[in-house]
Write a protein that holds these residues in place. Structure first.
Motif, PDB file in Angstrom:
ATOM      1  N   ASN A   1       0.832  -1.199   0.000  1.00  0.00           N
ATOM      2  CA  ASN A   1       0.000   0.000   0.000  1.00  0.00           C
ATOM      3  C   ASN A   1       0.877   1.263   0.000  1.00  0.00           C
ATOM      4  OD1 ASN A   1       0.419   0.994   2.810  1.00  0.00           O
ATOM      5  ND2 ASN A   1      -0.586  -0.925   3.373  1.00  0.00           N
ATOM      6  N   PRO A   2       0.365   2.377  -0.531  1.00  0.00           N
ATOM      7  CA  PRO A   2       1.177   3.594  -0.681  1.00  0.00           C
ATOM      8  C   PRO A   2       1.782   4.094   0.634  1.00  0.00           C
ATOM      9  CG  PRO A   2      -0.856   3.824  -1.934  1.00  0.00           C
ATOM     10  CD  PRO A   2      -0.990   2.567  -1.122  1.00  0.00           C
ATOM     11  N   GLN A   3       1.032   3.961   1.742  1.00  0.00           N
ATOM     12  CA  GLN A   3       1.548   4.449   3.032  1.00  0.00           C
ATOM     13  C   GLN A   3       2.778   3.648   3.466  1.00  0.00           C
ATOM     14  OE1 GLN A   3      -1.728   3.837   2.388  1.00  0.00           O
ATOM     15  NE2 GLN A   3      -2.271   6.022   2.246  1.00  0.00           N
ATOM     16  N   GLU A   4       2.724   2.329   3.291  1.00  0.00           N
ATOM     17  CA  GLU A   4       3.863   1.483   3.667  1.00  0.00           C
ATOM     18  C   GLU A   4       5.059   1.752   2.750  1.00  0.00           C
ATOM     19  OE1 GLU A   4       6.438  -1.251   5.323  1.00  0.00           O
ATOM     20  OE2 GLU A   4       4.671  -0.250   6.145  1.00  0.00           O
ATOM     21  N   ARG A   5       4.794   1.897   1.466  1.00  0.00           N
ATOM     22  CA  ARG A   5       5.878   2.184   0.527  1.00  0.00           C
ATOM     23  C   ARG A   5       6.523   3.537   0.838  1.00  0.00           C
ATOM     24  NH1 ARG A   5       2.308   2.122  -4.189  1.00  0.00           N
ATOM     25  NH2 ARG A   5       4.063   3.075  -5.262  1.00  0.00           N
ATOM     26  N   ALA A   6       5.697   4.517   1.180  1.00  0.00           N
ATOM     27  CA  ALA A   6       6.216   5.848   1.513  1.00  0.00           C
ATOM     28  C   ALA A   6       7.066   5.788   2.786  1.00  0.00           C
ATOM     29  CB  ALA A   6       5.066   6.829   1.688  1.00  0.00           C
ATOM     30  N   ARG A   7       6.604   4.999   3.767  1.00  0.00           N
ATOM     31  CA  ARG A   7       7.368   4.863   5.021  1.00  0.00           C
ATOM     32  C   ARG A   7       8.752   4.279   4.749  1.00  0.00           C
ATOM     33  NH1 ARG A   7       8.999   1.275   8.315  1.00  0.00           N
ATOM     34  NH2 ARG A   7       8.030  -0.467   7.209  1.00  0.00           N
ATOM     35  N   ARG A   8       8.814   3.272   3.879  1.00  0.00           N
ATOM     36  CA  ARG A   8      10.106   2.655   3.541  1.00  0.00           C
ATOM     37  C   ARG A   8      11.020   3.654   2.847  1.00  0.00           C
ATOM     38  NH1 ARG A   8       7.601  -2.833   0.837  1.00  0.00           N
ATOM     39  NH2 ARG A   8       6.623  -3.670   2.718  1.00  0.00           N
ATOM     40  N   ARG A   9      10.456   4.376   1.885  1.00  0.00           N
ATOM     41  CA  ARG A   9      11.251   5.370   1.160  1.00  0.00           C
ATOM     42  C   ARG A   9      11.747   6.462   2.111  1.00  0.00           C
ATOM     43  NH1 ARG A   9      11.297   6.416  -4.232  1.00  0.00           N
ATOM     44  NH2 ARG A   9      11.706   4.190  -4.307  1.00  0.00           N
ATOM     45  N   TYR A  10      10.879   6.901   3.024  1.00  0.00           N
ATOM     46  CA  TYR A  10      11.223   7.925   4.019  1.00  0.00           C
ATOM     47  C   TYR A  10      12.390   7.443   4.883  1.00  0.00           C
ATOM     48  CZ  TYR A  10      10.666  10.881   8.187  1.00  0.00           C
ATOM     49  OH  TYR A  10      10.897  11.742   9.243  1.00  0.00           O
ATOM     50  N   GLU A  11      12.282   6.212   5.396  1.00  0.00           N
ATOM     51  CA  GLU A  11      13.338   5.679   6.271  1.00  0.00           C
ATOM     52  C   GLU A  11      14.661   5.518   5.521  1.00  0.00           C
ATOM     53  OE1 GLU A  11      11.816   2.169   8.170  1.00  0.00           O
ATOM     54  OE2 GLU A  11      10.526   3.333   9.523  1.00  0.00           O
ATOM     55  N   GLU A  12      14.550   5.151   4.256  1.00  0.00           N
ATOM     56  CA  GLU A  12      15.753   5.004   3.410  1.00  0.00           C
ATOM     57  C   GLU A  12      16.465   6.353   3.258  1.00  0.00           C
ATOM     58  OE1 GLU A  12      16.376   3.928  -1.255  1.00  0.00           O
ATOM     59  OE2 GLU A  12      14.705   2.931  -0.282  1.00  0.00           O
ATOM     60  N   ILE A  13      15.680   7.416   3.006  1.00  0.00           N
ATOM     61  CA  ILE A  13      16.263   8.761   2.832  1.00  0.00           C
ATOM     62  C   ILE A  13      16.887   9.247   4.135  1.00  0.00           C
ATOM     63  CG2 ILE A  13      15.721  11.184   2.335  1.00  0.00           C
ATOM     64  CD1 ILE A  13      13.462  10.088   0.461  1.00  0.00           C
ATOM     65  N   ILE A  14      16.169   9.062   5.258  1.00  0.00           N
ATOM     66  CA  ILE A  14      16.671   9.504   6.569  1.00  0.00           C
ATOM     67  C   ILE A  14      17.947   8.739   6.934  1.00  0.00           C
ATOM     68  CG2 ILE A  14      16.141   9.627   9.043  1.00  0.00           C
ATOM     69  CD1 ILE A  14      14.586  11.662   7.276  1.00  0.00           C
ATOM     70  N   ALA A  15      17.936   7.421   6.678  1.00  0.00           N
ATOM     71  CA  ALA A  15      19.116   6.593   6.983  1.00  0.00           C
ATOM     72  C   ALA A  15      20.327   7.037   6.167  1.00  0.00           C
ATOM     73  CB  ALA A  15      18.815   5.122   6.711  1.00  0.00           C
ATOM     74  N   GLY A  16      20.062   7.566   4.974  1.00  0.00           N
ATOM     75  CA  GLY A  16      21.151   8.048   4.120  1.00  0.00           C
ATOM     76  C   GLY A  16      21.600   9.465   4.454  1.00  0.00           C
ATOM     77  N   GLY A  17      21.008  10.031   5.511  1.00  0.00           N
ATOM     78  CA  GLY A  17      21.422  11.377   5.935  1.00  0.00           C
ATOM     79  C   GLY A  17      20.658  12.505   5.253  1.00  0.00           C
ATOM     80  N   GLY A  18      19.594  12.149   4.523  1.00  0.00           N
ATOM     81  CA  GLY A  18      18.823  13.175   3.826  1.00  0.00           C
ATOM     82  C   GLY A  18      17.652  13.669   4.658  1.00  0.00           C
ATOM     83  N   ALA A  19      16.934  14.642   4.116  1.00  0.00           N
ATOM     84  CA  ALA A  19      15.730  15.158   4.769  1.00  0.00           C
ATOM     85  C   ALA A  19      14.540  14.764   3.914  1.00  0.00           C
ATOM     86  CB  ALA A  19      15.813  16.670   4.899  1.00  0.00           C
ATOM     87  N   ALA A  20      13.431  14.414   4.551  1.00  0.00           N
ATOM     88  CA  ALA A  20      12.269  13.952   3.786  1.00  0.00           C
ATOM     89  C   ALA A  20      10.976  14.326   4.493  1.00  0.00           C
ATOM     90  CB  ALA A  20      12.343  12.438   3.592  1.00  0.00           C
ATOM     91  N   ASP A  21       9.921  14.447   3.709  1.00  0.00           N
ATOM     92  CA  ASP A  21       8.588  14.749   4.222  1.00  0.00           C
ATOM     93  C   ASP A  21       7.681  13.582   3.851  1.00  0.00           C
ATOM     94  OD1 ASP A  21       6.154  16.116   4.952  1.00  0.00           O
ATOM     95  OD2 ASP A  21       5.895  16.555   2.819  1.00  0.00           O
TER      96      ASP A  21
ATOM     97  N   ALA B   1       4.422  12.946   4.091  1.00  0.00           N
ATOM     98  CA  ALA B   1       3.203  13.242   3.324  1.00  0.00           C
ATOM     99  C   ALA B   1       3.536  13.539   1.868  1.00  0.00           C
ATOM    100  CB  ALA B   1       2.458  14.424   3.953  1.00  0.00           C
ATOM    101  N   GLY B   2       4.652  14.239   1.660  1.00  0.00           N
ATOM    102  CA  GLY B   2       5.092  14.555   0.292  1.00  0.00           C
ATOM    103  C   GLY B   2       5.471  13.307  -0.481  1.00  0.00           C
ATOM    104  N   ILE B   3       6.094  12.342   0.203  1.00  0.00           N
ATOM    105  CA  ILE B   3       6.485  11.092  -0.452  1.00  0.00           C
ATOM    106  C   ILE B   3       5.247  10.290  -0.839  1.00  0.00           C
ATOM    107  CG2 ILE B   3       7.711   8.896  -0.156  1.00  0.00           C
ATOM    108  CD1 ILE B   3       9.646  10.368   1.728  1.00  0.00           C
ATOM    109  N   VAL B   4       4.233  10.244   0.052  1.00  0.00           N
ATOM    110  CA  VAL B   4       2.981   9.548  -0.267  1.00  0.00           C
ATOM    111  C   VAL B   4       2.364  10.153  -1.532  1.00  0.00           C
ATOM    112  CG1 VAL B   4       0.609   9.084   0.463  1.00  0.00           C
ATOM    113  CG2 VAL B   4       2.454   8.871   2.113  1.00  0.00           C
ATOM    114  N   ALA B   5       2.298  11.492  -1.577  1.00  0.00           N
ATOM    115  CA  ALA B   5       1.709  12.185  -2.731  1.00  0.00           C
ATOM    116  C   ALA B   5       2.492  11.887  -4.008  1.00  0.00           C
ATOM    117  CB  ALA B   5       1.661  13.690  -2.479  1.00  0.00           C
ATOM    118  N   ASP B   6       3.830  11.898  -3.905  1.00  0.00           N
ATOM    119  CA  ASP B   6       4.681  11.624  -5.072  1.00  0.00           C
ATOM    120  C   ASP B   6       4.465  10.205  -5.595  1.00  0.00           C
ATOM    121  OD1 ASP B   6       5.780  14.103  -5.204  1.00  0.00           O
ATOM    122  OD2 ASP B   6       7.689  13.578  -4.247  1.00  0.00           O
ATOM    123  N   LEU B   7       4.411   9.236  -4.674  1.00  0.00           N
ATOM    124  CA  LEU B   7       4.224   7.837  -5.082  1.00  0.00           C
ATOM    125  C   LEU B   7       2.863   7.632  -5.747  1.00  0.00           C
ATOM    126  CD1 LEU B   7       5.714   5.799  -2.080  1.00  0.00           C
ATOM    127  CD2 LEU B   7       6.662   6.002  -4.367  1.00  0.00           C
TER     128      LEU B   7
END
Length: 213
Positions: A137-157, A159-165
């Motif tokens: 589901n989009p929420q789970e996919r967005a959570r994974r993408r968010y955690e991946e970006i944060i783990a890589g030292g990036g900044a992420a939003d 809600a924005g990732i959910v909308a993008d996906l």
């Protein structure tokens, strides 16, 4: 007795887990692996590196034909700017045609391959031994993408990732050329509540059964 030539096709939307699953299956069965999304990024990156325009379809198709698909660097190609540029060349029919031919050649190389993307089971390798459609589901996919970006030292939003996906899903599904959809004979793997280990074991048992036939 010669080893069979194995092609495993894995399709699905972004961040559903198909890349991780594909790499695990390729390593387990000793097959080559290709993330076909990287081929579009590599085409765009090659044009960018030469300072060439991204809106010349013939030039982009020529560039696509000259890629070495065995030497794609995921880390280099994963950056945001390359992704933005890739979305411009990926809609060009001549580029898609050139890359589909290259992807088929890659799949035909011994001992076989696991390919993941959006149209592997439907367009690139419809004759694959086995096909998977990996989703979540989009929420789970967005959570994974968010955690991946944060783990890589990036900044992420988030809600924005959910909308993008969701926007990307709609665009991929509505595309006239090779839309994102499961092949009729694909096995559906919903990883919303499934870790990579469970997904791998489910897929492996289905591949083993196909190989036994």
């Amino acid at each position: 007795m010669t080893k069979p030539h194995i092609i495993i096709a894995i399709d699905g939307p972004a961040a559903a887990g198909k890349g991780t699953l594909s790499r695990r299956l390729a390593a387990h069965y000793g097959l080559n692996h290709l993330d076909t999304g990287l081929t579009y990024r590599a085409t765009a990156k090659a044009l960018m590196d030469e300072g060439l325009p991204l809106d010349d379809e013939d030039l982009a198709a020529r560039t696509a034909r000259n890629l070495d698909l065995s030497r794609l660097d995921r880390a280099v190609l994963a950056v945001h700017e390359v992704g933005e540029a890739a979305s411009k060349v990926a809609v060009m029919p001549k580029v898609r045609k050139a890359l589909v031919e290259a992807q088929r050649e890659f799949a035909a190389t011994a001992p076989g391959a696991v390919l993941d993307g959006r149209d592997i089971g439907t367009v690139v390798c419809p004759e694959a031994l086995i096909k998977f459609y990996v989703t979540a589901n989009p929420q789970e996919r967005a959570r994974r993408r968010y955690e991946e970006i944060i783990a890589g030292g990036g900044a992420a939003d988030l809600a924005g990732i959910v909308a993008d996906l969701e926007k990307r899903d709609a665009r991929d599904a509505a595309r006239a050329d090779s839309p994102l959809k499961p092949a009729p004979d694909a096995h559906l793997l919903d990883t919303s509540e499934m870790g990579i280990e469970a997904a791998f074991e489910a897929a492996r048992s289905l591949v083993d059964a196909a190989l036994d036939h």
